[in-house]
Design a protein around this motif. Structure first.
Motif, PDB file in Angstrom:
ATOM      1  N   VAL A  12       0.875  -1.173   0.000  1.00 51.01           N
ATOM      2  CA  VAL A  12       0.000   0.000   0.000  1.00 51.01           C
ATOM      3  C   VAL A  12       0.918   1.230   0.000  1.00 51.01           C
ATOM      4  O   VAL A  12       1.574   1.529   0.990  1.00 51.01           O
ATOM      5  CB  VAL A  12      -0.906   0.001   1.251  1.00 51.01           C
ATOM      6  N   LEU A  13       0.990   1.872  -1.162  1.00 50.74           N
ATOM      7  CA  LEU A  13       1.940   2.981  -1.303  1.00 50.74           C
ATOM      8  C   LEU A  13       1.300   4.294  -0.857  1.00 50.74           C
ATOM      9  O   LEU A  13       0.099   4.482  -0.995  1.00 50.74           O
ATOM     10  CB  LEU A  13       2.387   3.090  -2.769  1.00 50.74           C
ATOM     11  N   LEU A  14       2.119   5.195  -0.348  1.00 51.98           N
ATOM     12  CA  LEU A  14       1.616   6.487   0.130  1.00 51.98           C
ATOM     13  C   LEU A  14       2.224   7.622  -0.690  1.00 51.98           C
ATOM     14  O   LEU A  14       3.365   7.523  -1.143  1.00 51.98           O
ATOM     15  CB  LEU A  14       2.000   6.701   1.601  1.00 51.98           C
ATOM     16  N   THR A  15       1.480   8.706  -0.853  1.00 51.45           N
ATOM     17  CA  THR A  15       2.066   9.881  -1.519  1.00 51.45           C
ATOM     18  C   THR A  15       2.726  10.753  -0.461  1.00 51.45           C
ATOM     19  O   THR A  15       2.330  10.739   0.708  1.00 51.45           O
ATOM     20  CB  THR A  15       0.980  10.727  -2.216  1.00 51.45           C
ATOM     21  N   PRO A  16       3.730  11.552  -0.862  1.00 52.77           N
ATOM     22  CA  PRO A  16       4.340  12.478   0.099  1.00 52.77           C
ATOM     23  C   PRO A  16       3.291  13.415   0.695  1.00 52.77           C
ATOM     24  O   PRO A  16       3.350  13.745   1.872  1.00 52.77           O
ATOM     25  CB  PRO A  16       5.354  13.261  -0.741  1.00 52.77           C
TER      26      PRO A  16
ATOM     27  N   ARG B 186       1.131  -3.637   9.392  1.00 51.02           N
ATOM     28  CA  ARG B 186       0.538  -4.392   8.273  1.00 51.02           C
ATOM     29  C   ARG B 186       1.458  -4.387   7.062  1.00 51.02           C
ATOM     30  O   ARG B 186       1.606  -5.357   6.348  1.00 51.02           O
ATOM     31  CB  ARG B 186      -0.799  -3.750   7.847  1.00 51.02           C
ATOM     32  N   GLU B 187       2.088  -3.258   6.823  1.00 52.86           N
ATOM     33  CA  GLU B 187       2.763  -3.021   5.552  1.00 52.86           C
ATOM     34  C   GLU B 187       4.191  -3.594   5.485  1.00 52.86           C
ATOM     35  O   GLU B 187       4.584  -4.139   4.456  1.00 52.86           O
ATOM     36  CB  GLU B 187       2.804  -1.498   5.315  1.00 52.86           C
ATOM     37  N   LEU B 188       4.949  -3.448   6.569  1.00 52.55           N
ATOM     38  CA  LEU B 188       6.367  -3.831   6.478  1.00 52.55           C
ATOM     39  C   LEU B 188       6.582  -5.310   6.169  1.00 52.55           C
ATOM     40  O   LEU B 188       7.416  -5.631   5.302  1.00 52.55           O
ATOM     41  CB  LEU B 188       7.121  -3.429   7.757  1.00 52.55           C
ATOM     42  N   PRO B 189       5.833  -6.228   6.798  1.00 51.90           N
ATOM     43  CA  PRO B 189       6.074  -7.641   6.440  1.00 51.90           C
ATOM     44  C   PRO B 189       5.842  -7.904   4.948  1.00 51.90           C
ATOM     45  O   PRO B 189       6.557  -8.700   4.340  1.00 51.90           O
ATOM     46  CB  PRO B 189       5.054  -8.406   7.308  1.00 51.90           C
ATOM     47  N   VAL B 190       4.862  -7.212   4.348  1.00 50.05           N
ATOM     48  CA  VAL B 190       4.592  -7.424   2.923  1.00 50.05           C
ATOM     49  C   VAL B 190       5.789  -6.946   2.103  1.00 50.05           C
ATOM     50  O   VAL B 190       6.311  -7.663   1.235  1.00 50.05           O
ATOM     51  CB  VAL B 190       3.312  -6.661   2.500  1.00 50.05           C
ATOM     52  N   ARG B 191       6.234  -5.739   2.400  1.00 51.47           N
ATOM     53  CA  ARG B 191       7.359  -5.199   1.600  1.00 51.47           C
ATOM     54  C   ARG B 191       8.627  -6.019   1.799  1.00 51.47           C
ATOM     55  O   ARG B 191       9.383  -6.260   0.850  1.00 51.47           O
ATOM     56  CB  ARG B 191       7.612  -3.737   1.988  1.00 51.47           C
TER      57      ARG B 191
END
Ligand code: ADP
Ligand code: COI
Length: 409
Positions: free
Chosen positions: A68-72, A96-101
């Motif tokens: 899940v990408l975020l914009t600045p 949630r996000e770090l294990p996926v990346r």
């Protein structure tokens, strides 16, 4: 609560020297090293060591998910006036996000050709990511602001443990990258690994920075970022390095309509790229004019700015890039640094006294990594050179609060 704290303590006790360390049964830096390695603790048999890398259902499941990408802009607006609940929400996103990346990184390591995947230094990086994956996937669910404090401590520790990853990749690929017939494969792997790692680190650092008040910053976003000031501070650092290595250095001149501009941006990646470009310009200048009387010519940095983009041009009179290598300078591990000096960088890293980024040149990673970062930021890095005279390198980036799309982290 007590059991949660115990779990966090147990996780943070797992240091790389205990759980992630690989003991190699042969010379540490041989180019043709085979996969003969064992994990020191816990101590599996060699066959277990292999399955340890490839049979990981949890990694497979996480790697199948999208990030899940975020914009600045979303970092900036959600980070304004962050209270403890917002900081907790930020940590929950990371949980949630770090294990996926990180699972995506591990999947890319698994897909490397055998000769590369077995290199001890690259295997050690693979191991670092596996370890980070397990630690981050096993953190207790964050529900209270106090949980976030523990989680942030863990993030800080992991960021520190991974600080040498780029140097390790550079060292590993220098020794075994040439055995891979398809050089595009190495480039794709390194571009993805470096830019994804940049994104992961930016997200972690943004979260950690939200917890501290820093004037003119919202997390990692500088709200009054001034490119000219950043050039001056990086040039001061490179001047000291250049003086130490060569006993002299060029003066620096900063000009252009954007040199005093101030706008919102994330300084970290530009800081890296500028440092690499300045080191190259200083090195070329001093080496080209060595032995000639008088001071060496200045390095000039021009910052041009409009509503949509800004461009930083670094101009040197360092004799230019020779025709025969002009199409190679953006290749990973291409360097005209003496082999002996490249080795020096490696031993500096091993002794932990310096990393390659603190030496004037080394592994031939400065330009290709800078190009990958510039593209990741939705920008470009190009150059013009005149043999016998000098070179201009152009870093073009888009404003994050301007019109049009921005990059996503
Ligand atoms: P490194 O600095 O470790 O050699 P880089 O990727 O930064 O790696 O640069 C690769 C090569 O490009 C350098 O070794 C040098 O030969 C050439 N180069 C880069 N910048 C310049 C410059 N400003 N002038 C002349 N040559 C350059
Ligand atoms: C890295 O720096 O390589 C990371 O991926 C950092 C992360 C483990 C927190």
């Amino acid at each position: 609560r007590a059991s949660k704290l115990v779990s966090y303590r147990a996780l943070s006790r797992v240091t790389p020297s205990r759980a992630g360390q690989i003991r190699f049964n042969n010379a540490a830096s041989s180019a043709t090293t085979t996969a003969a390695c064992t994990i020191v603790s816990p101590a599996p048999s060699p066959s277990m060591a292999c399955s340890h890398y490839y049979n990981q259902a949890a990694v497979d499941a996480a790697a199948a998910k999208n990030s899940v990408l975020l914009t600045p802009a979303s970092l900036l607006y959600s980070g304004r006036a962050a209270d403890s609940h917002q900081v907790l929400r930020s940590a929950q996103y990371l949980q949630r996000e770090l294990p996926v990346r990180i699972a995506h990184r591990v999947a890319d390591f698994r897909a490397l050709p055998f000769v590369v995947g077995c290199h001890p230094t690259l295997l050690a990086v693979h191991e670092l990511y596996l370890r980070a994956f397990h630690i981050l996937s096993n953190t207790p669910t964050l529900t209270e602001p106090e949980d976030e404090i523990q989680y942030s401590g863990l993030l800080r520790q992991l960021l520190d443990e991974h600080k040498d990853v780029v140097t390790m990749l550079a060292e590993g690929f220098r020794e075994c990258g040439r055995h891979v017939r398809d050089s595009g494969l190495v480039r794709t792997f390194l571009d993805r690994t470096l830019t994804s790692r940049l994104g992961i680190r930016l997200l972690c650092e943004h979260h950690l920075a939200l917890r501290q008040e820093k004037p003119d910053f919202v997390g990692i976003v500088g709200t009054k970022f001034c490119p000219g000031d950043l050039v001056e501070s990086r040039a001061a650092l490179v001047t000291r390095m250049c003086d130490m290595k060569y006993g002299q250095s060029p003066t620096i001149r900063v000009d252009g309509n954007g040199s005093k501009a101030a706008f919102s941006y994330i300084p970290q990646p530009i800081e890296y790229v500028l440092t690499e470009l300045l080191k190259n310009a200083f090195r070329a200048t001093v080496e080209f004019h060595r032995g000639r009387p008088g001071p060496v010519p200045e390095v000039r940095v021009t910052v041009a700015n409009n509503d949509v983009d800004f461009v930083i041009r670094i101009s040197d009179q360092g004799g230019g890039v020779p025709h025969e290598i002009a199409d190679k300078i953006f290749d990973y591990n291409f360097s005209t640094a003496e082999a002996s000096e490249q080795h020096e960088s490696f031993f500096d890293r091993v002794s932990e006294s310096r990393s390659s980024s603190s030496s004037m040149h080394g592994f031939g990673f400065g330009l290709p990594a800078s190009l990958a970062y510039a593209r990741y930021l939705g920008g470009a890095l190009t150059f013009e050179t005149m043999q016998g005279v000098g070179s201009d390198f152009y870093l073009r980036l888009r404003h994050i609060d301007g019109r049009g799309d921005t990059f996503r982290i």
